[in-house]
Design a protein around this motif. Sequence first.
Motif: not given
Length: 123
Positions: A28, A30-31, A53-54, A71-74, A76
Amino acid sequence: QVHLVESGGGLVQAGGSLRLSCAASGLTFSTYAMGWFRQAPGKERDFVAAISRYGSTYYADSVKGRFTISRDNGENTVYLQMSSLKPDDTAVYYCAAGSTSNSIVRSRGIDYWGKGTLVTVSS
């Protein structure tokens, strides 16, 4: 199974730029805090940059003002934009994932590593 796959390395002249990418799967994204390390020939693996993460960022003194982590959480994916490259930046660059940015900055409690991508800066 977790995979961190780096890409974007190569040969560049001093003063040039490169952007490294690290695509993550099996976690996961984003975590996790994410980071970059590097290991030059005959030297230990050193911390380069981390992003929480933030989105808070941290850098080694040697790269401050020249490298940018994002980072691009969408997607990964974590990136390392490297500018004003120097021959001393030549190394294998590794992506890392950890529970906190502190764990990455201190190189303790890193959960996952990529296999690395080689960056060579010619003078």
